[in-house]
Design an enzyme around this catalytic site. Sequence first.
Site, PDB file in Angstrom:
ATOM      1  N   HIS A 198     -10.312  -3.406  -9.286  1.00  0.00           N
ATOM      2  CA  HIS A 198      -9.861  -2.556  -8.178  1.00  0.00           C
ATOM      3  C   HIS A 198      -9.280  -1.217  -8.622  1.00  0.00           C
ATOM      4  O   HIS A 198      -9.176  -0.284  -7.835  1.00  0.00           O
ATOM      5  CB  HIS A 198      -8.784  -3.285  -7.369  1.00  0.00           C
ATOM      6  N   HIS A 215      -5.001  -9.748   1.125  1.00  0.00           N
ATOM      7  CA  HIS A 215      -5.783  -8.824   1.964  1.00  0.00           C
ATOM      8  C   HIS A 215      -5.126  -8.721   3.339  1.00  0.00           C
ATOM      9  O   HIS A 215      -4.769  -9.736   3.931  1.00  0.00           O
ATOM     10  CB  HIS A 215      -7.231  -9.310   2.088  1.00  0.00           C
ATOM     11  N   ASP A 259     -10.141  -8.560 -12.234  1.00  0.00           N
ATOM     12  CA  ASP A 259      -9.494  -8.389 -10.926  1.00  0.00           C
ATOM     13  C   ASP A 259      -8.339  -7.392 -11.088  1.00  0.00           C
ATOM     14  O   ASP A 259      -7.337  -7.460 -10.395  1.00  0.00           O
ATOM     15  CB  ASP A 259      -8.996  -9.730 -10.363  1.00  0.00           C
TER      16      ASP A 259
HETATM   17 ZN   LIG Z   1      -9.558 -11.365  -4.253  1.00  0.00          ZN
END
Ligand SMILES: [Zn+2]
Length: 409
Positions: free
Chosen positions: A83, A170, A303
């Site tokens: 990310h 999220h 990640d």
């Molecule tokens: Zn995730």
Amino acid sequence: MQGSPLFFAVSSSSMGDAMTATAIYASRILAPQEEYTDCVMTVEDGRISAIGHRDEVHIPPGAADYVASGLTVIPGFVDVHIHGAGGRDVMEATPEALDKITSTVARFGTTSMVATTVTAPVDVTCKSLEGIAKYIRAQKPAAERDRFAAEILGIHLEGPFIAHARRGVHPPESIAAPSVAVFKQFLEAADGTVKMITIAPEIPGAIDLIHAATSEGVVVGLGHTDATFEQARAAIDAGARHGVHVYNAMRPFNHRDPGVIAAILTDSEVTAEIIADGVHVAAPALQVLLGTKGFDTVIAISDGISATGMPDGKYRLGEFEVNVSKGVARSAEGNLAGSTLTLDRALRNLVGLGVPFVDAVRMATILPARRLGVAGKKGIIVVGADADLVVLTPEMKLAGIMTCGVGLS
Ligand SMILES: [Zn+2]
């Protein structure tokens, strides 16, 4: 960068751009599909031009020598789920932010990556996709590279088509039911650069979306999902072939309700991402995964979020704030929020758990490249492939890195 600069000798001209030819003399090259010892590899125009025993390889005139005595050369790492890094998030999608991310991860050996979004309002996501796509399209071909940085191979859409029950961090207000129409909007904004999408297959509309994504050549990953075994199986039958940060944000395994995890573990066509940072997944669970799937279908991911390569503090992931303490990223509620892992560390962690070195290297190089369909170009050392290289000490510390012919020390 870690590693001792005293370990090898390098002429300063090899720090030039991709136009400079380089001859790399190494004790060992792990290609990783093949192993060479006491060998030399030449790099020209940003690509690998020859590889073999010292007596067999023609060295281009004027090539800079790089001597990696006692060191192992492997392909650069390929990260399909990341990310951000260096204080920046891919959702910012500006050239400055993406420059910072790609140059930061390259310092840790990641030479190509798939920019991964987080759940956000549709218009925000589209704006990010446009920015990332523009950046991807503007990247120079290997022969013209002049920047030491990872290449962005495409985009991984993580959200919004995920399950509320397994959303992790999220934002719930932007989670959406699977919609082929919205997906097409994303594809258009991303100008053909979407490579992967995370989907919760139990939500109505998901199977149609899986068909739509696979027909566009997008890899469908099961993730942020509360799917039962049967629901996950139906998704695999529809074309899903990937498990997103397996174990994390998934319905847990139970012997009478084995769920999505069992569907991923028992299908050899399905690759499984793993965050091997020692925090996201307990070592025995990782051993269960590797013991069940073997070493051919497990893919090491970071990640990684914006805090990667940065000190502890407050950072952002998409549109929300994350606290990083002792390198562990958490939301205000205390949920894990991505990681600050880098793939060099993942490699050492996997070997520390008993994974053979060659297999750990494959999990971070050729296997993710294969999943993306770029295995002739990335994650491999072969004539014609991009010169994306990592040089490791016997302790697996970084000693040199090259991105499309740029760098090494
Ligand atoms: Zn995730």
